[in-house]
Design a protein around this motif. Structure first.
Motif, PDB file in Angstrom:
ATOM      1  N   SER A  46       8.196 -10.687   3.464  1.00  0.00           N
ATOM      2  CA  SER A  46       6.911 -11.268   3.054  1.00  0.00           C
ATOM      3  C   SER A  46       7.117 -12.542   2.258  1.00  0.00           C
ATOM      4  O   SER A  46       6.420 -13.554   2.473  1.00  0.00           O
ATOM      5  CB  SER A  46       6.127 -10.254   2.212  1.00  0.00           C
ATOM      6  OG  SER A  46       5.799  -9.112   2.965  1.00  0.00           O
ATOM      7  N   GLN A  80       3.012  -4.357  -4.232  1.00  0.00           N
ATOM      8  CA  GLN A  80       3.040  -3.347  -3.179  1.00  0.00           C
ATOM      9  C   GLN A  80       4.284  -2.471  -3.257  1.00  0.00           C
ATOM     10  O   GLN A  80       4.355  -1.429  -2.602  1.00  0.00           O
ATOM     11  CB  GLN A  80       2.970  -4.022  -1.807  1.00  0.00           C
ATOM     12  CG  GLN A  80       1.692  -4.798  -1.563  1.00  0.00           C
ATOM     13  CD  GLN A  80       1.703  -5.488  -0.213  1.00  0.00           C
ATOM     14  OE1 GLN A  80       2.112  -4.909   0.795  1.00  0.00           O
ATOM     15  NE2 GLN A  80       1.261  -6.733  -0.178  1.00  0.00           N
ATOM     16  N   ALA A 107       3.556  -3.856  10.156  1.00  0.00           N
ATOM     17  CA  ALA A 107       2.472  -3.531   9.218  1.00  0.00           C
ATOM     18  C   ALA A 107       2.311  -4.613   8.159  1.00  0.00           C
ATOM     19  O   ALA A 107       1.188  -4.966   7.765  1.00  0.00           O
ATOM     20  CB  ALA A 107       2.761  -2.184   8.549  1.00  0.00           C
ATOM     21  N   LYS A 114       0.576  -7.527   9.850  1.00  0.00           N
ATOM     22  CA  LYS A 114      -0.831  -7.219  10.085  1.00  0.00           C
ATOM     23  C   LYS A 114      -1.632  -7.340   8.797  1.00  0.00           C
ATOM     24  O   LYS A 114      -2.759  -7.836   8.785  1.00  0.00           O
ATOM     25  CB  LYS A 114      -0.950  -5.808  10.667  1.00  0.00           C
ATOM     26  CG  LYS A 114      -2.359  -5.400  11.028  1.00  0.00           C
ATOM     27  CD  LYS A 114      -2.380  -4.021  11.655  1.00  0.00           C
ATOM     28  CE  LYS A 114      -3.812  -3.625  12.031  1.00  0.00           C
ATOM     29  NZ  LYS A 114      -3.855  -2.273  12.636  1.00  0.00           N
ATOM     30  N   GLU A 115      -1.042  -6.877   7.699  1.00  0.00           N
ATOM     31  CA  GLU A 115      -1.741  -6.931   6.421  1.00  0.00           C
ATOM     32  C   GLU A 115      -1.900  -8.363   5.927  1.00  0.00           C
ATOM     33  O   GLU A 115      -2.880  -8.715   5.270  1.00  0.00           O
ATOM     34  CB  GLU A 115      -0.968  -6.104   5.378  1.00  0.00           C
ATOM     35  CG  GLU A 115      -1.689  -5.982   4.057  1.00  0.00           C
ATOM     36  CD  GLU A 115      -0.960  -5.051   3.113  1.00  0.00           C
ATOM     37  OE1 GLU A 115      -1.170  -5.158   1.887  1.00  0.00           O
ATOM     38  OE2 GLU A 115      -0.187  -4.198   3.597  1.00  0.00           O
TER      39      GLU A 115
END
Length: 289
Positions: free
Chosen positions: A86, A113, A283, A286-287
Motif C-alpha cells: 500500500s 489497518q 483486497a 479494491k479497498e
C-alpha cells in the motif's frame, strides 16, 4: 506452551530416573534450600554485577520469550507485505500523499489497518525513515541498504544481550555448584568424628551442590539462553523483510515485484503462501480504489 512441556520433561526424567534407581529425596530436600541459597544467590549477585539496570530489566522481560515464542506470526508477515504494498503503491502514484503516512504513521489510514505492526516502534520507524530518505532523493539503493544493514545489526546486537547474559550465568553455575560442594565438604570435615551414617548424609548433602549447579546450567538456564536467541533470530526476519522490500523499491521495481522479492527472501516456515498473499493484495487494491 512448548517451554512448559520441556521443563516438565526435564524434571520428570531426571528426578523420575533418580527415584526409579532407588534414590531417596530426603537428603536432597534437606540440603536443597541451603544449596539453592548459595548457588542461586551467587549467580544472581554475579548477574547484577555484570549488567546495568537496563540490561537486567531487558533480560527479565526476555525470559518470557521462552514460553511465548516469536512475536511475529506468519499472518503478520502477510500483513507487513500488504502494508508495504500500500505504501509503495501510494508513493509511486501520489508522492505528496505518502508524506502524510510516513510523517504521522499513528494517524495514517494505511498503518491503522495493521495495529500490531503500528505498535512496534522499530518496524514503523524503519519503514518511515527509509521511505522518507527516498522522498528526499537519497535513493542510492546500495547506500540505503548499507545504512539499513548497520541499523539492523545494532538493533540485533542490543536484542541479543539478554541471551548472552543468561548464557554467562549458565557458564558460571557449575563452578558455583563446586563452591557450594566444597563448603559442604568443609562442613563434613568438621564432623569427621561422627559415625559413617552421619558422614554419608553430610557428603550426600555436599554433592547436592555440584548436582544443582550442573542441573541449573544445562537443564534450565542454558536452554533458556538458547531459546531466547532462537526467538530473537526468528523475529529478526521481520525487519529483514522490510529491508528487502524497501531496497527493491529503490531499484524502481513495480510494487508487486518488490513484494515478491520480500516474500521470496522470507524463510519457508513463515513465508506467506503466494495465492493467499495474492488474495490479500487484491483486497488492498479494491479497498484503495
Amino acid at each position: 506452551m512448548i517451554g512448559i512441556i520441556g521443563i516438565a520433561v526435564i524434571f520428570s526424567m531426571v528426578f523420575g530416573g533418580y527415584l526409579a534407581a532407588g534414590g531417596k529425596f530426603g537428603i536432597i530436600m534437606k540440603s536443597l534450600p541451603f544449596e539453592m541459597m548459595m548457588i542461586g544467590g551467587a549467580a544472581i549477585g554475579a548477574f547484577f554485577i555484570s549488567n546495568d539496570m537496563g540490561a537486567i530489566k531487558h533480560t527479565a522481560k526476555d525470559i518470557g520469550k521462552v514460553f511465548k515464542g516469536a512475536h511475529w506470526r506468519p499472518d503478520d508477515y502477510r500483513d507487513l507485505l500488504c502494508l508495504l504494498f500500500s505504501l509503495i503503491r501510494t508513493a509511486k502514484q501520489n508522492p505528496i500523499e505518502i508524506e502524510g503516512h510516513i510523517e504521522d504513521p499513528q494517524s495514517s489510514s494505511v498503518f491503522s489497518q495493521y495495529p500490531k505492526i503500528l505498535a512496534d516502534k522499530e518496524a514503523v520507524n524503519l519503514i518511515c525513515d527509509t521511505m522518507r530518505s527516498a522522498s528526499m532523493n537519497y535513493d542510492d539503493p546500495h547506500q540505503v541498504e548499507e545504512v539499513l544493514e548497520k541499523r539492523m545489526e545494532a538493533n540485533y546486537h542490543h536484542a541479543m544481550h539478554s541471551s548472552h547474559a543468561l548464557q554467562t550465568v549458565a557458564d558460571g553455575l557449575p563452578a558455583l555448584g563446586i563452591v557450594a560442594a566444597v563448603l559442604g565438604v568443609i562442613k563434613t570435615m568438621g564432623s569427621i568424628d561422627q559415625p559413617p551414617e552421619v558422614l554419608g548424609k553430610l557428603i550426600g548433602g555436599a554433592l547436592v551442590g555440584t548436582f544443582l549447579g550442573v542441573f541449573l546450567a544445562y537443564g534450565l538456564v542454558g536452554p533458556f539462553a538458547a531459546k531466547v536467541k532462537a526467538v530473537i533470530d526468528e523475529d529478526h526476519h521481520f525487519y529483514q523483510l522490510i529491508r528487502e522490500v524497501l531496497v527493491a523499491n529503490l531499484h524502481n521495481h513495480a510494487a508487486a515485484v518488490c513484494i515478491e522479492v520480500g516474500r521470496q527472501n522470507t524463510p519457508s516456515h513463515i513465508r506467506p503462501d503466494f495465492a493467499e498473499l495474492e488474495e490479500a493484495l487484491k483486497a488492498v487494491k479494491k479497498e484503495a480504489a
